[in-house]
Design a protein around this motif. Structure first.
Motif, short mmCIF file in Angstrom:
data_model
loop_
_atom_site.label_atom_id
_atom_site.label_comp_id
_atom_site.label_asym_id
_atom_site.label_seq_id
_atom_site.Cartn_x
_atom_site.Cartn_y
_atom_site.Cartn_z
N VAL A 23 0.89 -1.16 -0.16
CA VAL A 23 -0.01 -0.16 -0.03
C VAL A 23 0.83 1.36 -0.13
O VAL A 23 0.56 2.28 -0.57
CB VAL A 23 -0.71 0.11 1.29
CG1 VAL A 23 -1.52 1.22 1.51
CG2 VAL A 23 -2.02 -0.98 0.95
N LYS A 24 1.79 1.10 0.73
CA LYS A 24 2.92 2.61 0.76
C LYS A 24 3.46 2.72 -0.53
O LYS A 24 3.44 3.78 -1.08
CB LYS A 24 3.81 2.09 2.06
CG LYS A 24 3.27 2.17 3.39
CD LYS A 24 4.21 2.00 4.51
CE LYS A 24 5.24 3.29 4.52
NZ LYS A 24 5.94 3.25 5.51
N HIS A 34 -7.88 2.04 -2.00
CA HIS A 34 -9.02 1.87 -1.25
C HIS A 34 -8.94 0.29 -0.84
O HIS A 34 -8.22 -0.68 -1.38
CB HIS A 34 -10.37 1.90 -2.06
CG HIS A 34 -10.69 3.15 -2.69
ND1 HIS A 34 -11.55 3.89 -2.14
CD2 HIS A 34 -10.06 4.09 -3.57
CE1 HIS A 34 -11.81 5.03 -2.78
NE2 HIS A 34 -10.68 5.18 -3.67
N LEU A 35 -9.30 0.11 0.42
CA LEU A 35 -8.88 -1.27 1.33
C LEU A 35 -10.54 -1.75 1.73
O LEU A 35 -11.30 -1.01 1.93
CB LEU A 35 -8.16 -0.97 2.50
CG LEU A 35 -6.68 -0.66 2.04
CD1 LEU A 35 -6.60 1.02 2.39
CD2 LEU A 35 -5.84 -1.35 2.92
N ILE A 36 -10.73 -2.90 1.50
CA ILE A 36 -11.88 -3.47 2.11
C ILE A 36 -11.45 -4.65 3.05
O ILE A 36 -11.04 -5.85 2.53
CB ILE A 36 -13.00 -4.19 1.07
CG1 ILE A 36 -13.31 -3.16 0.19
CG2 ILE A 36 -14.04 -4.84 1.69
CD1 ILE A 36 -14.17 -3.46 -1.20
N VAL A 49 -3.40 3.90 7.96
CA VAL A 49 -3.69 3.99 6.36
C VAL A 49 -4.44 5.10 5.93
O VAL A 49 -4.48 5.75 4.95
CB VAL A 49 -4.52 2.60 5.71
CG1 VAL A 49 -3.82 1.15 6.18
CG2 VAL A 49 -5.81 2.64 6.63
N ASP A 50 -4.99 5.72 6.88
CA ASP A 50 -5.96 6.89 6.79
C ASP A 50 -4.81 8.22 6.63
O ASP A 50 -4.94 9.04 5.82
CB ASP A 50 -6.42 7.27 8.01
CG ASP A 50 -7.95 6.62 7.86
OD1 ASP A 50 -8.35 6.01 7.14
OD2 ASP A 50 -8.62 6.79 9.17
N ALA A 51 -3.63 7.98 7.29
CA ALA A 51 -2.78 8.98 7.33
C ALA A 51 -1.88 8.97 6.03
O ALA A 51 -1.22 9.82 5.55
CB ALA A 51 -1.56 8.59 8.53
N LEU A 52 -2.05 7.67 5.33
CA LEU A 52 -1.49 7.59 4.01
C LEU A 52 -2.04 8.21 2.82
O LEU A 52 -1.68 8.60 1.71
CB LEU A 52 -0.99 6.29 3.84
CG LEU A 52 0.18 5.49 4.36
CD1 LEU A 52 -0.07 3.84 3.74
CD2 LEU A 52 1.39 6.08 4.10
#
Length: 368
Positions: A23-24, A34-36, A49-52
């Protein structure tokens, strides 16, 4: 370009860790990620992940239809059984399926799924060894080689400080390994091999053991300390070691993240001369291979007695990691080819977001 990761990062397990690093990498090169999570997420990891700049969709399987922009977007998953369980639904939504089986064998549910709906649109192989093991089985399910992509596991070097622990003559020499408490990850020959290391002042530190692994390995020697999974962090564990000596008891390594982590912080590796290790390590240059129990113990002892050799291995391995194995540009080029293969428009201008498919950029007659 928009990509959905099915699953979520986590502390334990190679696939969860790889999801975080991948993801990074995608974010660095401008992907709208987007992540599920399947089917709930840890708030601590959600904050990360929000911070990314990622978007998390905390939905149930029955709510996939309501996830904005999911239809026709590529969905990627790392060794996640829930992705396989709902792969048919993702395909009904028009999502290209990208599957990364992190193992060197196929799960029964994986075989049943692709036997029913046909092969995924793209497969990620992290080593040539893994590819050689899985491709013949996938061909039986309709797989063709153009669907396969060799992509080494993403690895963010910024998360690890290169700080090799020095070792002076006669000082305690700490050798060990870390793995999840799967008995296939632990060899019943572990203690005989460690005991055979011809260095009197040695200690063994093992991370990830439980009742099952203790039963398989037998009583631990007096020089060994055995810790439960996540008793300390990976970084704390590696900072203690002078040598990583992983010995598997049935599992065949694909692209072991423990090896990358050891190289990143400055711990030399003595590994079995087989599987994905052979693509990660160059014998005598960035680590050592042992073709039998005696050789594994021998090379560990060599590192205990020869600090110049150990430091040379450590620094060369780190250089190889930076320049090749964990080079983000190289990794992204591989992902870019994969995304293009499933019809996604990916610009050659790095770091710019692109949410269009190739089809969306063509004139109507070109699409026809």
């Amino acid at each position: 370009m928009r990509v959905f990761l099915i699953g979520y990062p986590g502390e334990m397990g190679g696939a969860n860790t790889e999801a975080w690093h991948t993801v990074k990498l995608w974010i660095e090169y401008g992907v709208d990620v987007h992540l599920i999570p399947t089917w709930g997420c840890d708030e601590g990891w959600k904050s990360k992940v929000d911070a990314l700049g990622c978007t998390t969709h905390a939905v149930s399987p029955s709510e996939l239809d309501h996830v904005p922009d999911l239809p026709s977007s590529p969905v990627v998953s790392f060794c996640n059984s829930q992705f396989i369980a709902h792969a048919e639904r993702f395909r009904e939504l028009g999502c290209p399926l990208v599957w990364a089986n992190c193992m060197t064998f196929m799960f029964d549910h994986e075989r049943e799924c692709f036997g029913k709906i046909g092969p995924a649109d793209a497969y990620v192989f992290q080593s040539e060894f893994q590819r050689s093991e899985l491709e013949p089985q996938l061909v039986e399910l309709g797989y063709t080689p153009d669907r396969g992509h060799l992509i080494r596991g993403a690895f963010d070097l910024d998360e690890y400080e290169f700080a090799p622990r020095p070792h002076l003559p006669g000082e305690v020499f700490v050798v060990g390994r870390m793995a999840r408490p799967d008995t296939d990850k632990w060899s019943s020959n572990t203690w005989p091999i460690y005991s055979a290391i011809q260095y009197a002042n040695k200690r063994a530190l093992m991370l990830g053991m439980d009742d099952r692994t203790h039963e398989k390995l037998g009583a631990s020697p007096v020089f060994a300390d055995c810790l439960k999974p996540m008793a300390i962090s990976v970084k704390q564990f590696l900072s203690t070691l002078h040598c990583l000596l992983p010995i598997n008891g049935g599992a065949r390594e694909n692209w072991p993240r423990a090896g990358l982590e050891a190289m990143a912080v400055g711990v030399p590796i003595v590994a079995q001369n087989d599987w994905g290790w052979r693509e990660m390590i160059e014998h005598g240059v960035t680590g050592f291979f042992g073709s039998n129990d005696c050789e594994l113990a021998h090379y560990a002892a060599c590192l205990a007695y020869d600090e110049k050799l150990r430091q040379r291995i450590v620094h060369t391995a780190r250089e190889r990691l930076v320049e090749e194995l964990a080079n983000p540009k190289r990794l992204w080029e591989s992902w870019k080819r994969l995304f293009r293969s499933v019809g996604q428009y990916v610009s050659d201008v790095d770091g710019s977001p692109h949410a269009h498919t190739y089809a969306g950029t063509l004139e109507p007659e070109e699409v026809a």
